[in-house]
Design an enzyme around this catalytic site. Structure first.
Site, short mmCIF file in Angstrom:
data_model
loop_
_atom_site.label_atom_id
_atom_site.label_comp_id
_atom_site.label_asym_id
_atom_site.label_seq_id
_atom_site.Cartn_x
_atom_site.Cartn_y
_atom_site.Cartn_z
N HIS A 1 -1.27 0.14 -9.85
CA HIS A 1 -1.84 -0.84 -8.91
C HIS A 1 -2.47 -2.02 -9.68
CE1 HIS A 1 -3.88 -1.53 -4.75
NE2 HIS A 1 -3.50 -2.67 -5.31
N ARG B 1 0.86 -1.19 0.00
CA ARG B 1 0.00 0.00 0.00
C ARG B 1 0.89 1.23 0.00
NH1 ARG B 1 -3.40 -2.92 -1.46
NH2 ARG B 1 -5.33 -3.52 -0.42
N GLU C 1 -3.89 7.16 -4.49
CA GLU C 1 -4.13 6.63 -5.84
C GLU C 1 -5.64 6.59 -6.11
OE1 GLU C 1 -2.24 2.74 -4.97
OE2 GLU C 1 -4.24 1.85 -5.26
C1 8YV Z 1 -7.09 -5.06 -5.20
C2 8YV Z 1 -5.20 -5.43 -3.77
O1 8YV Z 1 -7.92 -5.84 -4.46
O2 8YV Z 1 -5.68 -7.61 -3.00
C3 8YV Z 1 -5.35 -6.47 -2.72
O3 8YV Z 1 -5.12 -6.14 -1.54
O4 8YV Z 1 -4.68 -4.40 -3.54
C4 8YV Z 1 -5.71 -5.65 -5.14
O5 8YV Z 1 -5.67 -6.97 -5.53
C5 8YV Z 1 -7.61 -4.91 -6.57
O6 8YV Z 1 -6.99 -3.79 -7.10
C6 8YV Z 1 -9.10 -4.71 -6.62
O7 8YV Z 1 -9.50 -3.61 -5.87
#
Ligand code: 8YV
Length: 312
Positions: A278, A231, A260
Site C-alpha cells: 500500500h 482498497r 492489511e
Molecule cells: C493513504 C490512501 O492515505 O489516499 C488514500 O486513500 O490509501 C493512501 O494514500 C496513506 O497510506 C496514508 O494512510
C-alpha cells in the site's frame, strides 16, 4: 490548550508541521483517545486523521467538541461520515494531489506483472543469463485491451497513461462519461469480458465491498490480469486467490489487501502476482502535499473559513 488532536502513524517528517502549526497532540491510533484526560478531550476542535483503523461514532463521542475530521488520504472509508454528519462534524480528504503517484504505481505493477522484471532481474543476479541463456519470454502489453473499474480522478489518470500505451480503453462507472474513444459498460461483468487487464480504481467502503466479484473475475478469463490500487475490500479476495491459483486468470498487481498490513499468505506463494505494501501515494513529494492539504483544511476550520476539500 491545544485544539488539534493528530491521530495515526505520522512519520518524523509529518509530526513537526502539525506541532508547529497547531501545537497538535499526537496519538498513535483511535484506541488511544480514551486514555486522554476528559478535560483535554473537551478542548479538541479538530482531528488530523491518518491511517485505516475505523473511526466511528464511539470515537467521535469521546471528542464532543470537534467540528472537523481532516483525513490524510483521498479514501475516507475508515471514517463513518454518516456518524460525523449526524454530530455536525465536517470531514475533509486529500484528493487530486496523489493522482499521479497512484496512477504511476498502477502502471508499474501492470508492467511488472506482464514483463516480469523482478523475475528477470533475479535471473540476471543468479548468473543464469550466462549459465543458462536468455530469460524466458514474457507478455506484450502495449496495444491490448484495458478496463477501468471506477472512472474517478485516479481512474482517469490511469486511463490517460494506458492511452499512451496504445491500449483500447473500456470502463465501468455509475454513469457514462464524456470519453471519446473509450467504451462504457453499464455492467461490471461485461467490462471484464471485454478486456484482458482490469484496473480497479473504485472508492472504498460498504457500497463497493466485493464489487470485483467472483463473476467479474471469472469473466476476465485465462489471459486476464487484475490491478488494484483502491482498497482490498473492493475485490472478493478469496475468489481472486482461487482464480490465481487455478490459472482461471493470468495474474494480478495489488497494492491493497483485505486486512492489511496482514497479507493472505496464499499470495506469497504465487509468482504471477506483483505485490506492493500500500504505497500508491508513498513518495516524499506527494505525502508532503497530502499533509499540507490536511493542515490547510484544519487551519481553515479553526479560522472559520471555507474548507478546501470537504467530503460532507
Ligand atoms: C493513504 C490512501 O492515505 O489516499 C488514500 O486513500 O490509501 C493512501 O494514500 C496513506 O497510506 C496514508 O494512510
Amino acid at each position: 490548550m491545544t485544539a488539534t488532536l493528530a491521530i495515526g502513524p505520522y512519520n518524523e517528517a509529518e509530526r513537526p508541521p502539525l506541532k508547529d502549526s497547531f501545537d497538535a497532540q499526537l496519538i498513535a491510533g483511535p484506541a488511544d483517545i480514551a486514555g486522554i484526560d476528559a478535560g483535554l478531550r473537551d478542548a479538541f476542535r479538530a482531528v488530523a486523521y491518518k491511517g485505516h483503523h475505523p473511526f466511528g461514532a464511539a470515537e467521535m463521542d469521546l471528542l464532543p467538541n470537534i467540528g472537523l475530521i481532516a483525513n490524510y488520504g483521498v479514501g475516507y472509508d475508515a471514517i463513518d461520515v454518516a456518524a460525523a454528519s449526524a454530530r455536525g462534524i465536517r470531514v475533509t480528504n486529500t484528493p487530486d494531489v496523489l493522482n499521479d503517484d497512484v496512477a504511476d504505481l498502477a502502471i508499474a505493477m501492470w508492467l511488472q506483472q506482464g514483463r516480469e522484471m523482478r523475475q528477470a532481474e533475479t535471473w540476471l543476479r543468479d548468473g543464469k543469463w550466462e549459465s543458462v541463456g536468455s530469460v524466458p519470454l514474457n507478455r506484450k502489453l502495449s496495444g491490448g485491451t484495458a478496463g477501468i473499474m471506477g472512472l474517478g480522478r485516479i481512474g482517469r489518470d490511469i486511463a490517460d497513461r494506458l492511452a499512451a500505451f496504445k491500449m483500447d480503453i473500456h470502463y465501468h462507472a455509475r454513469s457514462e462519461k464524456q470519453t471519446p474513444g473509450w467504451t462504457y459498460h453499464a455492467d461490471p461483468v461485461d467490462l471484464a469480458q471485454a478486456v484482458d487487464f482490469l484496473f480497479v480504481a473504485l472508492v472504498g467502503g460498504p457500497e463497493t465491498e466485493n464489487y470485483v466479484s467472483k463473476e467479474v473475475i471469472a469473466a476476465l478469463g485465462p489471459r486476464g490480469v487484475v490491478i488494484n490500487i483502491s482498497r482490498g475490500s473492493c475485490i472478493d479476495e478469496g475468489a481472486l486467490l482461487d482464480a490465481l491459483e487455478s490459472g482461471a486468470i493470468a495474474g494480478a498487481g495489488l497494492d491493497v489487501f483485505v486486512g492489511e498490513p496482514k497479507v493472505d499468505p496464499r499470495f506469497l506463494k504465487l509468482d504471477n502476482v506483483a505485490l506492493q505494501p500500500h504505497q500508491g501515494s508513498g513518495t516524499v513529494e506527494t505525502r508532503a502535499a497530502m499533509a499540507k492539504l490536511q493542515r490547510d483544511n484544519i487551519a481553515a476550520h479553526l479560522a472559520g473559513t471555507a474548507l478546501l476539500t470537504p467530503v460532507n
